[in-house]
Scaffold this motif. Structure first.
Motif, PDB file in Angstrom:
ATOM      1  N   VAL A  88       6.263 -36.392   5.827  1.00 27.91           N
ATOM      2  CA  VAL A  88       4.813 -36.523   5.685  1.00 27.91           C
ATOM      3  C   VAL A  88       4.189 -36.238   7.040  1.00 27.91           C
ATOM      4  N   GLU A  89       3.194 -35.380   7.071  1.00 29.35           N
ATOM      5  CA  GLU A  89       2.548 -34.993   8.330  1.00 29.35           C
ATOM      6  C   GLU A  89       1.333 -35.883   8.559  1.00 29.35           C
ATOM      7  N   PHE A  90       1.272 -36.437   9.765  1.00 37.28           N
ATOM      8  CA  PHE A  90       0.159 -37.319  10.142  1.00 37.28           C
ATOM      9  C   PHE A  90      -0.384 -36.855  11.483  1.00 37.28           C
ATOM     10  N   GLU A  91      -1.676 -36.569  11.506  1.00 40.63           N
ATOM     11  CA  GLU A  91      -2.334 -36.110  12.728  1.00 40.63           C
ATOM     12  C   GLU A  91      -2.815 -37.327  13.527  1.00 40.63           C
ATOM     13  N   THR A  92      -2.248 -37.507  14.733  1.00 36.30           N
ATOM     14  CA  THR A  92      -2.621 -38.669  15.560  1.00 36.30           C
ATOM     15  C   THR A  92      -3.744 -38.370  16.528  1.00 36.30           C
ATOM     16  N   CYS A  93      -4.091 -37.110  16.743  1.00 40.23           N
ATOM     17  CA  CYS A  93      -5.216 -36.700  17.607  1.00 40.23           C
ATOM     18  C   CYS A  93      -5.074 -37.267  19.014  1.00 40.23           C
ATOM     19  N   GLN A  94      -5.621 -38.437  19.260  1.00 39.89           N
ATOM     20  CA  GLN A  94      -5.691 -39.009  20.608  1.00 39.89           C
ATOM     21  C   GLN A  94      -4.455 -39.850  20.916  1.00 39.89           C
ATOM     22  N   GLN A  95      -3.334 -39.472  20.389  1.00 39.26           N
ATOM     23  CA  GLN A  95      -2.063 -40.156  20.668  1.00 39.26           C
ATOM     24  C   GLN A  95      -2.104 -41.631  20.290  1.00 39.26           C
ATOM     25  N   ILE A  96      -2.749 -41.942  19.170  1.00 37.37           N
ATOM     26  CA  ILE A  96      -2.767 -43.336  18.717  1.00 37.37           C
ATOM     27  C   ILE A  96      -1.423 -43.651  18.076  1.00 37.37           C
ATOM     28  N   GLU A  97      -1.018 -44.898  18.174  1.00 35.01           N
ATOM     29  CA  GLU A  97       0.252 -45.324  17.621  1.00 35.01           C
ATOM     30  C   GLU A  97       0.040 -45.823  16.187  1.00 35.01           C
ATOM     31  N   VAL A  98       0.812 -45.278  15.257  1.00 31.55           N
ATOM     32  CA  VAL A  98       0.702 -45.673  13.858  1.00 31.55           C
ATOM     33  C   VAL A  98       2.077 -46.094  13.369  1.00 31.55           C
ATOM     34  N   SER A  99       2.073 -46.960  12.370  1.00 32.71           N
ATOM     35  CA  SER A  99       3.306 -47.389  11.709  1.00 32.71           C
ATOM     36  C   SER A  99       3.174 -47.087  10.222  1.00 32.71           C
ATOM     37  N   PHE A 100       4.303 -46.712   9.592  1.00 36.53           N
ATOM     38  CA  PHE A 100       4.304 -46.322   8.197  1.00 36.53           C
ATOM     39  C   PHE A 100       4.977 -47.406   7.366  1.00 36.53           C
ATOM     40  N   GLU A 101       4.456 -47.591   6.140  1.00 37.85           N
ATOM     41  CA  GLU A 101       5.032 -48.528   5.188  1.00 37.85           C
ATOM     42  C   GLU A 101       5.125 -47.849   3.830  1.00 37.85           C
ATOM     43  N   SER A 102       6.185 -48.149   3.109  1.00 32.07           N
ATOM     44  CA  SER A 102       6.408 -47.569   1.785  1.00 32.07           C
ATOM     45  C   SER A 102       6.252 -48.657   0.734  1.00 32.07           C
ATOM     46  N   SER A 103       5.621 -48.299  -0.394  1.00 31.02           N
ATOM     47  CA  SER A 103       5.474 -49.266  -1.474  1.00 31.02           C
ATOM     48  C   SER A 103       6.777 -49.465  -2.246  1.00 31.02           C
ATOM     49  N   ASP A 104       7.723 -48.548  -2.071  1.00 30.39           N
ATOM     50  CA  ASP A 104       9.024 -48.657  -2.728  1.00 30.39           C
ATOM     51  C   ASP A 104      10.025 -49.165  -1.686  1.00 30.39           C
ATOM     52  N   PRO A 105      10.631 -50.338  -1.881  1.00 28.29           N
ATOM     53  CA  PRO A 105      11.541 -50.874  -0.865  1.00 28.29           C
ATOM     54  C   PRO A 105      12.799 -50.036  -0.664  1.00 28.29           C
ATOM     55  N   LYS A 106      13.069 -49.093  -1.577  1.00 29.61           N
ATOM     56  CA  LYS A 106      14.279 -48.278  -1.435  1.00 29.61           C
ATOM     57  C   LYS A 106      14.106 -47.176  -0.405  1.00 29.61           C
ATOM     58  N   PHE A 107      12.867 -46.849  -0.056  1.00 25.92           N
ATOM     59  CA  PHE A 107      12.617 -45.735   0.853  1.00 25.92           C
ATOM     60  C   PHE A 107      11.757 -46.218   2.011  1.00 25.92           C
ATOM     61  N   SER A 108      11.854 -45.500   3.126  1.00 22.13           N
ATOM     62  CA  SER A 108      11.065 -45.837   4.303  1.00 22.13           C
ATOM     63  C   SER A 108      10.723 -44.559   5.042  1.00 22.13           C
ATOM     64  N   VAL A 109       9.809 -44.679   6.006  1.00 23.27           N
ATOM     65  CA  VAL A 109       9.329 -43.523   6.758  1.00 23.27           C
ATOM     66  C   VAL A 109       9.524 -43.813   8.233  1.00 23.27           C
ATOM     67  N   ARG A 110      10.126 -42.893   8.929  1.00 26.55           N
ATOM     68  CA  ARG A 110      10.328 -43.049  10.364  1.00 26.55           C
ATOM     69  C   ARG A 110       9.047 -42.696  11.116  1.00 26.55           C
ATOM     70  N   PRO A 111       8.979 -43.065  12.407  1.00 24.22           N
ATOM     71  CA  PRO A 111       7.745 -42.773  13.171  1.00 24.22           C
ATOM     72  C   PRO A 111       7.372 -41.299  13.194  1.00 24.22           C
ATOM     73  N   ASP A 112       8.369 -40.390  13.073  1.00 24.36           N
ATOM     74  CA  ASP A 112       8.034 -38.969  13.072  1.00 24.36           C
ATOM     75  C   ASP A 112       7.624 -38.467  11.696  1.00 24.36           C
TER      76      ASP A 112
END
Length: 980
Positions: A118-142
């Motif tokens: 999944v592509e996420f545009e951070t623009c000003q280098q803001i720090e974001v964390s990802f969460e998945s609604s399905d506990p079987k899958f997760s998303v890394r910071p990249d």
């Protein structure tokens, strides 16, 4: 051009095709087109019929604009560069799991999905964390997807939501991910399935014929052994609902349908936040028809998405279809103005700044969706005050809000502050369709250092007393033309020469900017009688470039040192000496002499004692020799870490006398002079050796190592019962154990002697008595209650006797309290002895005092009679009267008794009457003839003293019956005569 338009879904006339085609050939940005359309559609002043027509056509225009925008973006022509906004690049991702990742139809834990990202545009280098609604899958910071748990039997697509949050928790972004195995046949595009009755996505508010969502059909595949497996054919894309819809409500969004409704009666329901969870009842569903509706206008700024689940059951509540996930996204409308963080911003720029110098930044926030034109804010400057030297001295970055200079010539001496009005407009700054707001920027022009400081003189003089610290010895005055109390005006003084040891420092006066020369290290007259300092002053800020003058000014300061009487100084302070403890009295320890720093003056020093906590020492007054007055004991409480400290004074005979202080520290070496003491003094042991635990014993010694432990514990040979009943075993150098030698010992208190020896040279021994309580114990080795009492020396009979005494004492106290309460109650409720109606006290007339009894017989009783007239009294001149005559004035008011008296009122009545008589001015003195009230004319009463209550003569009281009912009681008491 027609190929760029979407299929003719909902079109009514060919004019719509022409309108769509005309827009397809333009280069108008999608955001502008959407803003134009929303402005017309939301115009409340348009006729209803025209509004309906425009809504129909505008829906086609939006679809055309979206297709055209996508086409232009793909060909790289005529794109509008918008400011970077953080967020997901797509609202819906489809991820295919490669066959190489699949292990059969399974995905193992921690497996990275190579195609999942999944592509996420951070623009000003803001720090974001990802969460998945399905506990079987997760998303890394990249943004890469991976399996967090083992996934088994991946035969059908899986859909879940991914949420991104910033580190401050202020912003939230959401997207939907659909995961399917490679080669799986997914649902056709939205524009191809709209007419087939299968819902693929919705961006409209209301349908006369709502689109249909059917529960996924369960295909069955047979095999030779009769096994079957189910496969879901498709996944429901999100439902888009615009915010701020005008209704009418409830507004139908979609229709849920099961293929089994033809065979049995189906009931539909929805669950999740917005349905049966807070916020409740936002979405409802008709349980029979399956039409799902929204009940009120939505606000994207309150909640941007909803996740619901649709259920199909029969009339008995049995699940007929597996639940399906419905993702509803609230489409943003431009309903929020940009809001500045502050209404007034303060900034500053230095005078003489070059064009392009940054001044300040203003920031406005728009609550609308920042990924659309509704939330894109553009800044502009509306006005500048004053217009000196030109009206446009500043410019602003439309995207960031940064204000900077655009022209030269800023001069603080001409203009000290500018007022700039800034406007923020959304819709990418469109003045026709965007919403605007304004703020004020106050730009202060700061001074630059173009005037160096100048000292008023080239030479300054001062005097410094020796040994003084913190005193001001000279004052340096300076002049500076820059703005006061700024870095350009603040003076900084430095000593460049004449003080190699750092005796002086120069502090700047914050108010006058003058330099005050102070002493920071004491000066010694005997070493240096004068100082010649070189001083340089400059500004706190550097001199501006291009100024032809020097940045600093210099001068010399001559300081003369004044001689003062200095206190004597002890060469070694503190002075440390070492002795063994036990030093006897009158022993010379050391000579503690002081030196006089005043070498040019001959002075005498005398010594005295200032502090001697144990009073162990004395000092010779003339030579400082210290001797002992008592034995030095290391174990004294005045010792601190084997050191005894005493303080002495040395006073010279100068004018004025000066006093020096010296400290003597005596380190006492320990000797073995204290016997060890057994610890503890008491212990508890079970009467049977197989129960309980042995007693751990140790010793305490006031001496230190090596005169203390390790210790030796022994049982003495006398008495013989000690070694017969007890035994001691060594645990370590400091501890031993005492336990019973015999299997059983009768309960009681025993005094066990134990011999303890320390490790001194020679060792010291001490026989200590350990009080051991032997008692019966339970299975856990704890002393029982009866056993503890027995050990204490009290038998069962004594305990019972004590308890009986306590009970008797408590009963007596309780009986006394009850008796007191009862007496108090009887006293308060006890009635009068006679009926108040028959109380003769109400019928006794009140008389004044009638004399003292038998002593009144010598008085003339004729005074008791009231004269016929008062003429002879009234005719007397004023001021002439007898002391025994009653004055003719207003009589005092005496208290009146109540009708029904209370026993306690009698005493109060008498006291009140006495008080009134004492204050009565008409009452005669006590030593004069008393005057009585008038008792009627022609009274024949004789002397009152002739009445004898003890007379034994007979008297007839029958006349009392004639006096009425009030005297009936007296008549009954006395009317009987002698019979009573």
């Amino acid at each position: 051009m027609n190929s760029a338009c979407p299929p003719a879904v909902g079109r009514e006339t060919d004019r719509d095709n022409i309108l769509c085609a005309s827009f397809s050939g333009t280069l108008l940005p999608t955001a502008h087109l959407t803003g134009i359309i929303s402005t017309f559609v939301n115009n409340k002043h348009l006729p209803p019929l025209l509004m309906a027509k425009m809504k129909t056509g505008c829906a086609i225009l939006v679809a055309c604009a979206l297709v055209v925008g996508t086409s232009l973006g793909s060909h790289g022509s005529a794109q509008t560069i918008a400011p970077c906004r953080p967020g997901f690049s797509q609202s819906f991702y489809t991820v295919f799991v490669p066959r190489g990742v699949l292990q059969g139809l399974n995905i193992h834990k921690d497996t990275l999905l190579s195609s999942g990202h999944v592509e996420f545009e951070t623009c000003q280098q803001i720090e974001v964390s990802f969460e998945s609604s399905d506990p079987k899958f997760s998303v890394r910071p990249d943004g890469s997807l991976y399996a967090k748990q083992d996934v088994t039997n991946l035969t059908e697509p899986i859909q879940f939501m991914v949420t991104a949050r910033d580190s401050a928790g202020k912003y939230i972004w959401e997207t939907t991910v659909k995961l399917a195995p490679a080669g799986h046949s997914l649902s056709p595009p939205i524009n191809q399935i709209a007419g087939d009755g299968i819902y693929g996505g919705s961006s409209h508010n209301h349908y006369q014929n709502p689109r249909l969502i059917t529960f996924p059909r369960q295909h069955q595949r047979g095999s030779s052994n009769g096994l079957r497996r189910q496969k879901r054919d498709w996944v429901i894309p999100p439902i888009n609902v615009p915010e701020n819809s005008r209704g009418p409500f409830p507004q139908v969004l979609v229709r849920i349908r099961s293929d089994q409704d033809k065979e049995i009666e189906i009931r539909y329901s929805i669950t999740g936040a917005g349905a049966d969870q807070p916020p409740s009842d936002v979405y409802i569903i008709d349980p029979v028809t399956g039409k799902m509706s929204v009940t009120k206008p939505l606000d994207r700024e309150e909640r941007a998405s909803y996740h619901l689940r649709a259920h199909a059951v029969d009339i008995n509540g049995n699940q007929m279809e597996p639940p399906i996930d419905l993702y509803i996204y609230v489409i943003d409308m431009n309903d929020n103005r940009p809001e500045f963080k502050n209404q007034v911003y303060n900034g500053s720029v230095a005078e003489g700044s070059k064009p392009g110098t940054s001044v300040m930044q203003v920031t406005a926030f728009d609550a609308d969706d920042s990924t659309t034109a509704n939330g894109l804010v553009h800044y502009r400057i509306l006005s500048q005050t004053p217009h000196i030297p030109i009206p446009n001295m500043f410019t602003i970055n439309g995207a960031t809000g940064e204000i900077s200079t655009i022209a030269a010539g800023i001069d603080r001496e001409k203009v000290s502050q500018y007022t700039v009005i800034v406007q923020a407009t959304d819709m990418e700054g469109s003045l026709n369709f965007g919403l605007s707001n304004t703020a004020t920027a106050l730009i202060s022009i700061t001074d630059i250092n173009d005037n160096p400081p100048e000292l008023d003189a080239k030479m300054f003089l001062g005097e410094a007393p020796e040994n003084a610290v913190g005193v001001v010895v000279a004052n340096l005055t300076v002049r500076d033309k820059d703005q006061p109390h700024t870095p350009n005006w603040n003076a900084v003084y430095r000593i460049t020469g004449g003080d190699p040891m750092g005796h002086f420092a120069i502090r700047t006066d914050e108010i006058t900017n003058d330099g005050r020369v102070i002493v920071v290290k004491p000066v010694d007259y005997e070493r240096n009688g004068a100082f010649m300092l070189m001083v340089v002053v400059s500004n706190q800020a550097h001199l501006a470039s291009g100024i032809p003058s020097s940045p600093s000014s210099s001068a010399s300061v001559t300081i003369t040192v004044l001689d003062v009487n200095e206190a004597p100084v002890f060469p070694s302070n503190p002075k440390i000496i070492r002795f063994e403890e036990g030093v006897p009295a009158d022993t010379t320890l050391a000579t503690f002499a002081a030196l006089d720093p005043d070498r040019f003056i001959q002075q005498t020093i005398r010594y005295s004692k200032l502090s001697d906590p144990a009073n162990w020492l004395k000092i010779n007054r003339t030579n400082g020799r210290i001797t002992t007055t008592a034995v030095l004991d290391r174990e004294s409480p005045y010792m601190k870490k084997n050191i005894y400290e005493a303080t002495f004074l040395a006073v010279d005979n100068g004018s004025p006398p000066a006093t020096g202080t010296g400290t003597l520290q005596i380190y006492l070496i320990d000797v073995n002079d204290n016997v060890p003491v057994l610890v503890p003094q008491e212990a508890l042991v079970c009467e049977r050796s197989r129960h309980g635990y042995p007693v751990n014993i140790t010793a305490s010694d006031l001496d230190s190592e090596p005169n203390a432990g390790p210790y030796v514990f022994e049982l003495p040979s006398y008495p013989s019962s000690a070694r017969r009943n007890w035994t001691i075993s060594r645990l370590n150098g400091n501890y031993a154990q005492l336990k019973l030698r015999i299997p059983y010992l009768e309960a009681g208190m025993y005094r066990v002697p134990i011999l303890v020896s320390d490790s001194g040279n020679p060792p010291l021994s001490n026989t200590s008595i350990l009080k051991v309580k032997v008692c019966p114990c339970d299975e856990n080795g704890d002393c029982t209650v009866i056993g503890a009492v027995t050990v204490a020396g009290l038998g069962t009979g004594a305990i019972i006797t004590i308890l009986i005494c306590i009970i008797i004492l408590l009963s007596m106290v309780l009986f006394f309290v009850v008796w007191v309460k009862r007496r108090e109650k009887e006293r308060q409720t006890k009635p009068l002895l006679i009926d108040p109606e028959d109380d003769v006290r109400d019928n006794i007339l009140k008389y004044d005092e009638e004399g003292g009894g038998e002593e009144d017989q010598d008085y003339d009783l004729s005074q008791l009679q009231q004269p016929e007239s008062l003429d002879h009294i009234m005719s007397k001149p004023a001021g002439v009267r007898r002391v025994d005559e009653r004055p003719v004035i207003l009589e005092s008011q005496y208290p009146v008794r109540p009708t029904v008296p209370h026993p306690g009122d009698i005493g109060e009545f008498i006291i009140d009457g006495l008080r009134a008589a004492d204050n009565d001015p008409t009452a005669p003195p006590y030593d004069s003839l008393l005057v009585f009230d008038y008792e009627g004319s022609g009274s024949t009463a004789g002397s009152v003293s002739s009445l004898d209550s003890s007379s034994s003569g007979e008297q007839d009281y029958d006349y009392l019956n004639d006096w009425g009912p009030r005297f009936k009681k007296l008549a009954d008491l006395y009317g009987g005569g002698g019979e009573d």
